[in-house]
Design a protein around this motif. Structure first.
Motif, PDB file in Angstrom:
ATOM      1  N   UNK A 113      24.901 -11.565   9.951  1.00 63.51           N
ATOM      2  CA  UNK A 113      24.630 -10.270  10.584  1.00 63.51           C
ATOM      3  C   UNK A 113      25.280 -10.195  11.957  1.00 63.51           C
ATOM      4  N   UNK A 114      25.225 -11.303  12.704  1.00 64.23           N
ATOM      5  CA  UNK A 114      25.865 -11.330  14.022  1.00 64.23           C
ATOM      6  C   UNK A 114      27.377 -11.163  13.895  1.00 64.23           C
ATOM      7  N   UNK A 115      27.974 -11.884  12.954  1.00 65.09           N
ATOM      8  CA  UNK A 115      29.422 -11.782  12.757  1.00 65.09           C
ATOM      9  C   UNK A 115      29.802 -10.377  12.293  1.00 65.09           C
ATOM     10  N   UNK A 116      28.994  -9.810  11.435  1.00 61.87           N
ATOM     11  CA  UNK A 116      29.267  -8.461  10.937  1.00 61.87           C
ATOM     12  C   UNK A 116      29.160  -7.445  12.075  1.00 61.87           C
ATOM     13  N   UNK A 117      28.141  -7.602  12.891  1.00 61.23           N
ATOM     14  CA  UNK A 117      27.932  -6.664  14.001  1.00 61.23           C
ATOM     15  C   UNK A 117      29.064  -6.754  15.018  1.00 61.23           C
ATOM     16  N   UNK A 118      29.605  -7.949  15.230  1.00 60.36           N
ATOM     17  CA  UNK A 118      30.705  -8.123  16.178  1.00 60.36           C
ATOM     18  C   UNK A 118      32.069  -7.814  15.579  1.00 60.36           C
TER      19      UNK A 118
END
Length: 137
Positions: A113-118
């Protein structure tokens, strides 16, 4: 015979063989100093442009994500086989079996989720995102 002697001998051979090969190579190789050997490419081609090419960081991010989730699958399959047998034998409860793996998967989902959000897994921007970025002050 002490088992550490064998380990020491193996380490000694592992060090001596490469050092010996480099020494023999240094003694036998021809030495022809030329300025063209210091060129960017030794192939005889004249280099055009700079040697520093900017790579898109996206390639590295996707490769890193692939490695992380590849390791996840490598760990999930043996876990499923081992804990299925343990559950059938009654040695562990369902929560004891599922708890650690659910925590592991939850940590990976948070990372995804963090990678997707960034934007690490986003190759192209949608027209809406381009419009939103253009309207930012």
């Amino acid at each position: 015979m002490n088992e550490w002697i064998a380990i020491g001998a193996l380490a000694l051979v592992g060090i001596l063989i490469p050092l010996g090969m480099m020494s023999v190579s240094y003694l036998l190789r021809p030495s022809v100093p030329e300025t063209s050997k210091r060129a960017t490419y030794e192939s005889g081609e004249v280099p055009t442009g700079g040697t520093r090419i900017r790579f898109n960081i996206q390639y590295y991010m996707v490769a890193l994500l692939f490695v992380v989730f590849d390791i996840e699958t490598v760990l999930l399959f043996p876990w499923a086989v081992i804990y299925r047998d343990a559950l059938e034998s009654g040695e562990v409860t369902l929560m004891q079996a599922l708890g650690p793996m659910l925590l592991f998967v939850a940590i990976l989902v948070v990372g995804l989720a963090w990678a997707w959000r960034n934007g690490a897994v986003q190759w192209a921007k949608s027209p809406r995102q381009v419009e939103l970025e253009a309207n930012r002050p």
